[in-house]
Write a protein that holds these residues in place. Structure first.
Motif, PDB file in Angstrom:
ATOM      1  N   UNK A  29       0.814  -1.207   0.000  1.00 12.86           N
ATOM      2  CA  UNK A  29       0.000   0.000   0.000  1.00 12.86           C
ATOM      3  C   UNK A  29       0.847   1.256   0.000  1.00 12.86           C
ATOM      4  N   UNK A  30       2.078   1.196   0.514  1.00 11.52           N
ATOM      5  CA  UNK A  30       2.928   2.389   0.515  1.00 11.52           C
ATOM      6  C   UNK A  30       3.409   2.744  -0.898  1.00 11.52           C
ATOM      7  N   UNK A  31       3.182   1.859  -1.848  1.00 12.59           N
ATOM      8  CA  UNK A  31       3.559   2.142  -3.235  1.00 12.59           C
ATOM      9  C   UNK A  31       2.367   2.581  -4.077  1.00 12.59           C
ATOM     10  N   UNK A  32       1.194   2.663  -3.502  1.00 12.01           N
ATOM     11  CA  UNK A  32      -0.004   3.067  -4.239  1.00 12.01           C
ATOM     12  C   UNK A  32      -0.117   4.566  -4.428  1.00 12.01           C
ATOM     13  N   UNK A  33       0.726   5.341  -3.789  1.00 13.76           N
ATOM     14  CA  UNK A  33       0.611   6.796  -3.864  1.00 13.76           C
ATOM     15  C   UNK A  33       0.685   7.293  -5.297  1.00 13.76           C
ATOM     16  N   UNK A  34       1.269   6.534  -6.183  1.00 13.11           N
ATOM     17  CA  UNK A  34       1.404   6.932  -7.584  1.00 13.11           C
ATOM     18  C   UNK A  34       0.090   7.006  -8.333  1.00 13.11           C
ATOM     19  N   UNK A  35      -0.972   6.474  -7.750  1.00 17.25           N
ATOM     20  CA  UNK A  35      -2.283   6.559  -8.403  1.00 17.25           C
ATOM     21  C   UNK A  35      -2.769   8.009  -8.473  1.00 17.25           C
ATOM     22  N   UNK A  36      -2.382   8.830  -7.506  1.00 15.52           N
ATOM     23  CA  UNK A  36      -2.845  10.226  -7.495  1.00 15.52           C
ATOM     24  C   UNK A  36      -2.204  11.036  -8.626  1.00 15.52           C
ATOM     25  N   UNK A  37      -0.862  11.080  -8.740  1.00 12.69           N
ATOM     26  CA  UNK A  37      -0.309  11.813  -9.882  1.00 12.69           C
ATOM     27  C   UNK A  37      -0.652  11.166 -11.219  1.00 12.69           C
ATOM     28  N   UNK A  38      -0.811   9.846 -11.228  1.00 13.91           N
ATOM     29  CA  UNK A  38      -1.213   9.162 -12.457  1.00 13.91           C
ATOM     30  C   UNK A  38      -2.593   9.584 -12.908  1.00 13.91           C
ATOM     31  N   UNK A  39      -3.514   9.694 -11.943  1.00  9.77           N
ATOM     32  CA  UNK A  39      -4.877  10.119 -12.276  1.00  9.77           C
ATOM     33  C   UNK A  39      -4.903  11.566 -12.758  1.00  9.77           C
ATOM     34  N   UNK A  40      -4.141  12.424 -12.121  1.00  8.48           N
ATOM     35  CA  UNK A  40      -4.093  13.838 -12.532  1.00  8.48           C
ATOM     36  C   UNK A  40      -3.526  13.953 -13.945  1.00  8.48           C
ATOM     37  N   UNK A  41      -2.426  13.249 -14.206  1.00  4.68           N
ATOM     38  CA  UNK A  41      -1.819  13.300 -15.539  1.00  4.68           C
ATOM     39  C   UNK A  41      -2.750  12.709 -16.590  1.00  4.68           C
ATOM     40  N   UNK A  42      -3.397  11.586 -16.258  1.00  2.00           N
ATOM     41  CA  UNK A  42      -4.314  10.946 -17.199  1.00  2.00           C
ATOM     42  C   UNK A  42      -5.516  11.819 -17.512  1.00  2.00           C
ATOM     43  N   UNK A  43      -6.096  12.435 -16.481  1.00  2.00           N
ATOM     44  CA  UNK A  43      -7.245  13.316 -16.717  1.00  2.00           C
ATOM     45  C   UNK A  43      -6.855  14.542 -17.539  1.00  2.00           C
ATOM     46  N   UNK A  71      -5.393   6.445 -20.154  1.00  2.00           N
ATOM     47  CA  UNK A  71      -5.204   5.283 -19.291  1.00  2.00           C
ATOM     48  C   UNK A  71      -3.793   4.733 -19.387  1.00  2.00           C
ATOM     49  N   UNK A  72      -3.188   4.819 -20.553  1.00  3.53           N
ATOM     50  CA  UNK A  72      -1.804   4.368 -20.706  1.00  3.53           C
ATOM     51  C   UNK A  72      -0.869   5.255 -19.896  1.00  3.53           C
ATOM     52  N   UNK A  73      -1.085   6.567 -19.951  1.00  2.94           N
ATOM     53  CA  UNK A  73      -0.271   7.492 -19.154  1.00  2.94           C
ATOM     54  C   UNK A  73      -0.482   7.246 -17.661  1.00  2.94           C
ATOM     55  N   UNK A  74      -1.729   7.033 -17.245  1.00  5.24           N
ATOM     56  CA  UNK A  74      -2.007   6.732 -15.843  1.00  5.24           C
ATOM     57  C   UNK A  74      -1.197   5.524 -15.384  1.00  5.24           C
ATOM     58  N   UNK A  75      -1.234   4.448 -16.159  1.00  4.83           N
ATOM     59  CA  UNK A  75      -0.531   3.221 -15.773  1.00  4.83           C
ATOM     60  C   UNK A  75       0.978   3.436 -15.738  1.00  4.83           C
ATOM     61  N   UNK A  76       1.507   4.192 -16.693  1.00  3.10           N
ATOM     62  CA  UNK A  76       2.945   4.446 -16.726  1.00  3.10           C
ATOM     63  C   UNK A  76       3.393   5.260 -15.509  1.00  3.10           C
ATOM     64  N   UNK A  77       2.652   6.306 -15.191  1.00  4.10           N
ATOM     65  CA  UNK A  77       3.007   7.135 -14.029  1.00  4.10           C
ATOM     66  C   UNK A  77       2.875   6.320 -12.745  1.00  4.10           C
ATOM     67  N   UNK A  78       1.795   5.561 -12.628  1.00  6.99           N
ATOM     68  CA  UNK A  78       1.609   4.717 -11.442  1.00  6.99           C
ATOM     69  C   UNK A  78       2.749   3.720 -11.292  1.00  6.99           C
ATOM     70  N   UNK A  79       3.114   3.038 -12.367  1.00  9.17           N
ATOM     71  CA  UNK A  79       4.178   2.035 -12.299  1.00  9.17           C
ATOM     72  C   UNK A  79       5.526   2.673 -11.980  1.00  9.17           C
TER      73      UNK A  79
END
Length: 125
Positions: A63-77, A105-113
């Motif tokens: 869970x400490x690695x999930x923080x990337x979902x926030x910048x990923x979502x912002x970049x994707x949107x 969605x591709x950008x979201x996944x890349x930023x998250x990963x």
């Protein structure tokens, strides 16, 4: 002394996550094109979000690695809304939505990963 490595502390697999999320977005766009009525927002979000959640559960991403979902979502949107407006001028309204959707969605996944490679540490209070 050898340390036990916690498998949950591994980052999200970049290539797998990005390719599967992009393929999921393409599949959602393909299915929505075949439907007689345009799908709602829940349908458009279900496929890629379910896939990212599946990847986190299967690979036990901590869970400490999930923080990337926030910048990923912002970049994707941002990419979706700005890209859709730009693409509608270039390729027309018919193709602007699907291309922007898949790209977002591709950008979201890349930023998250990528962000999952840098765990967020908690500081004691």
């Amino acid at each position: 002394m050898s340390e036990d490595i916690d498998p949950r502390n591994e980052p999200a697999p970049f290539g797998t996550l990005v390719l599967l999320t992009a393929a999921s977005a393409v599949a959602v766009m393909g299915l929505s094109a075949l439907l007689s009525q345009p799908p709602g927002l829940k349908w458009l979000l279900f496929g890629p979000i379910a896939l990212v959640a599946f990847e986190m559960v299967v690979h036990e991403v901590w869970w400490q690695r999930w923080w990337g979902a926030i910048p990923g979502a912002v970049a994707g949107l941002a990419l979706y809304f700005e890209g859709r407006a730009t693409l509608s001028d270039l390729v027309g309204d018919v193709w602007a939505h699907p291309v922007a959707y898949v790209a977002a969605w591709t950008l979201f996944a890349a930023v998250f990963a990528l962000c999952s490679r840098y765990p967020r540490t908690l500081r004691p209070t």
